[in-house]
Write an enzyme that holds these catalytic residues in place. Structure first.
Site, PDB file in Angstrom:
ATOM      1  N   LYS A 159       1.129  -1.180  -0.082  1.00 41.63           N
ATOM      2  CA  LYS A 159      -0.016   0.047  -0.043  1.00 41.63           C
ATOM      3  C   LYS A 159       0.984   1.101  -0.063  1.00 41.63           C
ATOM      4  O   LYS A 159       1.801   1.239   0.606  1.00 41.63           O
ATOM      5  CB  LYS A 159      -0.816  -0.175   1.251  1.00 41.63           C
TER       6      LYS A 159
ATOM      7  N   LYS B 120     -18.552   1.306  -1.016  1.00 40.88           N
ATOM      8  CA  LYS B 120     -19.802   0.951  -0.182  1.00 40.88           C
ATOM      9  C   LYS B 120     -21.130   1.161  -0.612  1.00 40.88           C
ATOM     10  O   LYS B 120     -21.416   2.353  -1.312  1.00 40.88           O
ATOM     11  CB  LYS B 120     -19.822   1.787   1.223  1.00 40.88           C
TER      12      LYS B 120
ATOM     13  N   GLU C 193     -11.687   2.763  10.667  1.00 36.27           N
ATOM     14  CA  GLU C 193     -11.989   1.673  10.025  1.00 36.27           C
ATOM     15  C   GLU C 193     -11.139   0.219  10.125  1.00 36.27           C
ATOM     16  O   GLU C 193     -10.024   0.256  10.329  1.00 36.27           O
ATOM     17  CB  GLU C 193     -12.019   1.633   8.122  1.00 36.27           C
TER      18      GLU C 193
ATOM     19  N   ARG D 205     -13.211  12.819   9.026  1.00 33.04           N
ATOM     20  CA  ARG D 205     -14.413  13.835   8.441  1.00 33.04           C
ATOM     21  C   ARG D 205     -15.607  13.049   8.780  1.00 33.04           C
ATOM     22  O   ARG D 205     -15.338  11.821   9.135  1.00 33.04           O
ATOM     23  CB  ARG D 205     -13.904  13.848   6.965  1.00 33.04           C
TER      24      ARG D 205
END
Ligand code: ADP
Length: 449
Positions: A158, A237, A275, A292
């Site tokens: 990543k 999502k 998350e 946020r």
């Protein structure tokens, strides 16, 4: 409390923030691009200022134009919403430099949690579980191979500065890892201006569970429990719900408390979401923190009764969170279907154009967050999400029945939307049982073609 707030966003979230402002007795100033100039939600604002043409780079992503509008309108604060500039420390810093309150974290806290390598380090220090993998950025091929042999394949490379599902590569063996690492560094450097990459264990069958948190300027941090967002297509999502079905509540409590501890450790103010991915044995690993308000915040609002957008404004104005952790209780079950202007029968092709018929559902436990009205034209410039249908009921089964009923009342024509897909999903046995993984929808769509 502030007198006037500028909303640096558009669409449903701009309208959501206008509503929160008005309930708090605050004036709301909207900015808009020429592509949105006819949008009816702008009339709900106390003032609307054009900041440029349709392409986001020239309007909603243009910091100097937004700051200029804020100065013209003489606002006290700016709410960034989600997407666009909401997670940019340079925007938070620009607001600070101009003595305008940024409704969200400080640039320092945002930087700490926004950089994935730094975020993992901070999470580990706060006792929050993260994926096994490299401690920091990985420089050399040999180092990558050594780490992969320790944690076992598959692994994922990543980009530390990556986001939006970009800058990731899954490697199933040593050969692909060897050939990918340099390439990943070069790509990260070109895409994000930062070539740092790291490696972690790749989970093949994961569920996405995230924790909503709030922190204030007085050192308080609480969580508002979790949401399950495993129904995804290409990392986007589609359905979110709370509470997460079929997971041990004690294990959930551990990650929720960990998430609150993490945001407290960076002196975070505002709304944040931690998350996590969960494996088949209900082990959790934190992925990242979104600094946020999230698209799916309404499902948490429905089960806790806490108005997250109002809270973000009150916190920025210096008020303490008016709840203790023990005040936060969960009532019933909530679910959100994202209504995107996309054709699910044509590989999710965007479907822009004028909406002639727009009939929104109503009745008990139904909430529709949308800026769309009949006659509205969906601009091609932006995200395809045009509405969020949220329902609340006593339990998950009744929630699904209510969602089915509400989807049946929703009529949007002639453009195509995800509504028929959601209707099929509400009847899908795997979904109804609860506990699908993040690739479930993609497997399902493949089996249908
Ligand atoms: P971004 O910031 O680009 O959204 P994330 O780190 O949140 O990146 O990851 C996005 C998605 O990629 C996750 O929701 C998940 O589907 C997948 N993913 C990321 N890391 C892993 C991992 N270690 N194992 C399995 N899937 C992963």
């Amino acid at each position: 409390m502030f007198k006037r707030i500028l909303i640096a966003n558009r669409g449903e979230i701009a309208l959501r923030i206008i509503r929160a402002c008005h309930e708090l007795g605050v004036e709301a100033v909207c900015v808009y691009s020429t592509a949105d100039k006819e949008a009816p939600y702008l009339r709900q604002a106390d003032r609307a200022i054009c900041i440029g043409p349709g392409p986001a780079k020239e309007s909603y992503l243009n910091i100097s134009r937004i700051i200029a509008a804020a100065e013209i309108a003489d606002v006290d604060a700016i709410h960034p919403g989600y997407g666009f500039l909401s997670e940019r420390p340079d925007f938070s810093q620009a607001c600070r430099d101009c003595k305008i309150e940024f409704i969200g974290p400080s640039p320092e806290a945002m930087g700490k949690l926004g950089d994935k390598v730094e975020c993992k380090r901070t999470a580990r220090a706060a006792g929050v579980p993260v994926f096994p993998g490299s401690d920091g950025a990985v420089e050399e091929e040999e180092e990558a191979i050594r780490i992969a042999s320790e944690i076992g394949f598959p692994v994922i490379i990543k980009a530390s500065a990556g986001g939006g599902g970009r800058g990731m590569r899954v490697c199933h063996n040593e050969a692909t890892l060897r050939s990918s690492i340099k390439q990943a560094q070069q790509e990260a450097s070109a895409a994000f201006g930062n070539g740092a990459v790291f490696i972690e264990k790749f989970l093949e069958h994961a569920r996405h569970v995230e924790v909503q948190c709030l922190g204030d300027k007085h050192g308080n941090a609480i969580h508002l429990w979790e949401r399950d967002c495993s129904m995804q297509r290409r990392h986007q999502k589609i359905i979110e719900e709370a509470p997460a079905p079929n997971i041990d509540r004690t294990k959930l409590q551990v990650i929720c408390e960990g998430a609150a501890r993490l945001i407290k450790s960076v002196n975070y103010h505002g709304a944040a979401t931690c998350e996590f991915l969960m494996d088949g044995k209900q082990n959790f690993y934190m992925l990242e923190v979104n600094t946020r308000v999230q698209v799916e915040h309404p499902v948490t609002e429905m089960i806790t009764g806490v108005d997250i957008v109002k809270m973000s404004i009150m916190i920025a104005a210096g008020m303490p969170i008016p709840y203790k952790q023990s005040d936060i209780s969960v009532r019933g079950h909530a679910m959100e279907c994202r209504i995107n202007a996309e054709d699910p029968d044509k590989n999710f092709r965007p479907s822009a154009g004028q909406i002639k018929t727009f009939e929104a559902p109503g009745g008990p436990g139904v909430r529709m967050d949308t800026h769309v009205v009949p006659g509205y034209t969906v601009p091609a410039n932006y995200d395809s999400m045009i509405a969020k249908l949220i329902v609340h009921a006593d339990d998950r089964e009744q929630c699904i029945s209510r969602m089915t009923r509400a989807l049946g009342e929703l009529h949007i024509e002639p453009i195509k939307t995800l509504t028929p897909l959601h209707q099929r999903l509400m009847e899908n046995a795997g979904f109804r049982e609860g506990g699908i993984d993040i690739h479930y929808l993609e497997r399902l769509l493949k089996s249908l073609t």
